[in-house]
Design a protein around this motif. Structure first.
Motif, PDB file in Angstrom:
ATOM      1  N   ILE A  50       0.836  -1.200   0.000  1.00 33.52           N
ATOM      2  CA  ILE A  50       0.000   0.000   0.000  1.00 33.52           C
ATOM      3  C   ILE A  50       0.872   1.251   0.000  1.00 33.52           C
ATOM      4  N   TRP A  51       1.951   1.242   0.779  1.00 35.07           N
ATOM      5  CA  TRP A  51       2.863   2.390   0.773  1.00 35.07           C
ATOM      6  C   TRP A  51       3.524   2.539  -0.595  1.00 35.07           C
ATOM      7  N   ASN A  52       3.871   1.403  -1.230  1.00 32.28           N
ATOM      8  CA  ASN A  52       4.442   1.460  -2.581  1.00 32.28           C
ATOM      9  C   ASN A  52       3.455   2.075  -3.565  1.00 32.28           C
ATOM     10  N   ALA A  53       2.200   1.663  -3.469  1.00 26.60           N
ATOM     11  CA  ALA A  53       1.176   2.208  -4.369  1.00 26.60           C
ATOM     12  C   ALA A  53       1.012   3.710  -4.152  1.00 26.60           C
ATOM     13  N   LEU A  54       0.972   4.147  -2.906  1.00 25.93           N
ATOM     14  CA  LEU A  54       0.864   5.581  -2.628  1.00 25.93           C
ATOM     15  C   LEU A  54       2.063   6.345  -3.189  1.00 25.93           C
ATOM     16  N   PHE A  55       3.241   5.790  -3.009  1.00 25.46           N
ATOM     17  CA  PHE A  55       4.455   6.429  -3.503  1.00 25.46           C
ATOM     18  C   PHE A  55       4.405   6.596  -5.023  1.00 25.46           C
ATOM     19  N   TRP A  56       4.029   5.542  -5.746  1.00 28.52           N
ATOM     20  CA  TRP A  56       4.012   5.609  -7.199  1.00 28.52           C
ATOM     21  C   TRP A  56       2.870   6.480  -7.716  1.00 28.52           C
ATOM     22  N   ILE A  57       1.761   6.538  -7.011  1.00 32.72           N
ATOM     23  CA  ILE A  57       0.669   7.440  -7.421  1.00 32.72           C
ATOM     24  C   ILE A  57       1.110   8.894  -7.280  1.00 32.72           C
ATOM     25  N   ILE A  58       1.782   9.206  -6.178  1.00 26.42           N
ATOM     26  CA  ILE A  58       2.280  10.567  -5.983  1.00 26.42           C
ATOM     27  C   ILE A  58       3.279  10.935  -7.078  1.00 26.42           C
ATOM     28  N   ILE A  59       4.165  10.016  -7.396  1.00 28.81           N
ATOM     29  CA  ILE A  59       5.144  10.268  -8.455  1.00 28.81           C
ATOM     30  C   ILE A  59       4.452  10.425  -9.807  1.00 28.81           C
ATOM     31  N   LEU A  60       3.468   9.590 -10.081  1.00 28.43           N
ATOM     32  CA  LEU A  60       2.757   9.655 -11.358  1.00 28.43           C
ATOM     33  C   LEU A  60       2.119  11.023 -11.564  1.00 28.43           C
ATOM     34  N   PHE A  61       1.403  11.516 -10.566  1.00 26.51           N
ATOM     35  CA  PHE A  61       0.737  12.801 -10.715  1.00 26.51           C
ATOM     36  C   PHE A  61       1.727  13.967 -10.771  1.00 26.51           C
ATOM     37  N   SER A  62       2.765  13.920  -9.971  1.00 30.92           N
ATOM     38  CA  SER A  62       3.724  15.025  -9.994  1.00 30.92           C
ATOM     39  C   SER A  62       4.503  15.064 -11.309  1.00 30.92           C
ATOM     40  N   LEU A  63       4.889  13.902 -11.826  1.00 29.80           N
ATOM     41  CA  LEU A  63       5.632  13.892 -13.089  1.00 29.80           C
ATOM     42  C   LEU A  63       4.733  14.252 -14.267  1.00 29.80           C
ATOM     43  N   THR A  64       3.475  13.865 -14.214  1.00 30.45           N
ATOM     44  CA  THR A  64       2.551  14.250 -15.282  1.00 30.45           C
ATOM     45  C   THR A  64       2.422  15.762 -15.356  1.00 30.45           C
ATOM     46  N   ASN A  65       2.293  16.399 -14.211  1.00 26.13           N
ATOM     47  CA  ASN A  65       2.218  17.859 -14.192  1.00 26.13           C
ATOM     48  C   ASN A  65       3.518  18.498 -14.662  1.00 26.13           C
ATOM     49  N   ALA A  66       4.637  17.959 -14.225  1.00 27.96           N
ATOM     50  CA  ALA A  66       5.935  18.551 -14.573  1.00 27.96           C
ATOM     51  C   ALA A  66       6.241  18.408 -16.061  1.00 27.96           C
ATOM     52  N   ILE A  67       5.988  17.245 -16.608  1.00 28.02           N
ATOM     53  CA  ILE A  67       6.339  17.004 -18.005  1.00 28.02           C
ATOM     54  C   ILE A  67       5.359  17.695 -18.948  1.00 28.02           C
ATOM     55  N   SER A  68       4.099  17.739 -18.581  1.00 24.61           N
ATOM     56  CA  SER A  68       3.127  18.395 -19.466  1.00 24.61           C
ATOM     57  C   SER A  68       3.408  19.887 -19.602  1.00 24.61           C
ATOM     58  N   LYS A  69       3.954  20.503 -18.577  1.00 25.77           N
ATOM     59  CA  LYS A  69       4.286  21.922 -18.632  1.00 25.77           C
ATOM     60  C   LYS A  69       5.311  22.202 -19.721  1.00 25.77           C
ATOM     61  N   SER A  70       6.196  21.278 -19.941  1.00 26.98           N
ATOM     62  CA  SER A  70       7.233  21.460 -20.942  1.00 26.98           C
ATOM     63  C   SER A  70       6.656  21.600 -22.346  1.00 26.98           C
ATOM     64  N   PHE A  71       5.536  20.947 -22.599  1.00 24.04           N
ATOM     65  CA  PHE A  71       4.950  20.992 -23.929  1.00 24.04           C
ATOM     66  C   PHE A  71       3.822  22.013 -24.039  1.00 24.04           C
ATOM     67  N   ILE A  72       3.228  22.399 -22.938  1.00 24.53           N
ATOM     68  CA  ILE A  72       2.138  23.369 -22.969  1.00 24.53           C
ATOM     69  C   ILE A  72       2.666  24.778 -23.234  1.00 24.53           C
ATOM     70  N   ASN A  73       3.828  25.106 -22.709  1.00 23.05           N
ATOM     71  CA  ASN A  73       4.366  26.463 -22.835  1.00 23.05           C
ATOM     72  C   ASN A  73       4.810  26.814 -24.250  1.00 23.05           C
ATOM     73  N   GLU A  74       4.925  25.842 -25.109  1.00 23.17           N
ATOM     74  CA  GLU A  74       5.391  26.111 -26.462  1.00 23.17           C
ATOM     75  C   GLU A  74       4.229  26.576 -27.337  1.00 23.17           C
ATOM     76  N   ASN A  75       4.418  27.716 -27.998  1.00 23.46           N
ATOM     77  CA  ASN A  75       3.411  28.140 -28.968  1.00 23.46           C
ATOM     78  C   ASN A  75       3.862  27.736 -30.370  1.00 23.46           C
ATOM     79  N   SER A  76       2.954  27.743 -31.292  1.00 14.91           N
ATOM     80  CA  SER A  76       3.252  27.223 -32.623  1.00 14.91           C
ATOM     81  C   SER A  76       4.261  28.091 -33.381  1.00 14.91           C
TER      82      SER A  76
END
Length: 129
Positions: A50-76
C-alpha cells in the motif's frame, strides 16, 4: 553539430526553468504536502504494498504535471521558428533528456521525503520496488 545543438537546447530548457522558479516550487510543494498528508492519514497501514502504491501514485501525478508543462508552454510560432533553425530530432531529443533529468530529480526528492515521513512512523523496512 548534433551534440552541440542538443546541449544548447538542454541549457536553454534549464534557463527557462530557472526563470520560472514558481513552477518547480509548486511541484515540490505538491510532493511534500501530499506525502505529509498521506503519512498523517494512513498511520495504521503496515503493508508495504500500500505504501508502494501511494508512492508511485504521488510520483505519477507530480511527473505528469511537470512534463506536461514542458509541452504546454510552447506556442506554434516559436516551434516553427525553432524547426527552421534546428533539426526537429534535436528539439524532441532535448525535451526528452530535459524531462528525464527533471523526472529523476523529482523521483529522488520524493523518495527522500517519503522515506523521512514514513520512517518516522516506524516503518523502516519498506521495499520501494
Amino acid at each position: 553539430m548534433f551534440v552541440k545543438q542538443l546541449t544548447h537546447l538542454i541549457k536553454h530548457e534549464l534557463s527557462l526553468e530557472m526563470k520560472q522558479k514558481h513552477f518547480i516550487s509548486s511541484i515540490v510543494l505538491y510532493i511534500v504536502s501530499t506525502i505529509f498528508v498521506c503519512s498523517l492519514s494512513f498511520t495504521e497501514i503496515a503493508e508495504t504494498k500500500i505504501w508502494n502504491a501511494l508512492f508511485w501514485i504521488i510520483i505519477l501525478f507530480s511527473l505528469t504535471n511537470a512534463i506536461s508543462k514542458s509541452f504546454i508552454n510552447e506556442n506554434s510560432d516559436k516551434q516553427l521558428f525553432l524547426y527552421t533553425l534546428m533539426n526537429p530530432r534535436v528539439l524532441i531529443l532535448s525535451k526528452i533528456i530535459y524531462n528525464l533529468l527533471l523526472s529523476i530529480f523529482l523521483v529522488i526528492l520524493s523518495f527522500i521525503i517519503f522515506n523521512f515521513f514514513i520512517q518516522s512512523d516506524g516503518l523502516e523496512n519498506i521495499n520501494y520496488g
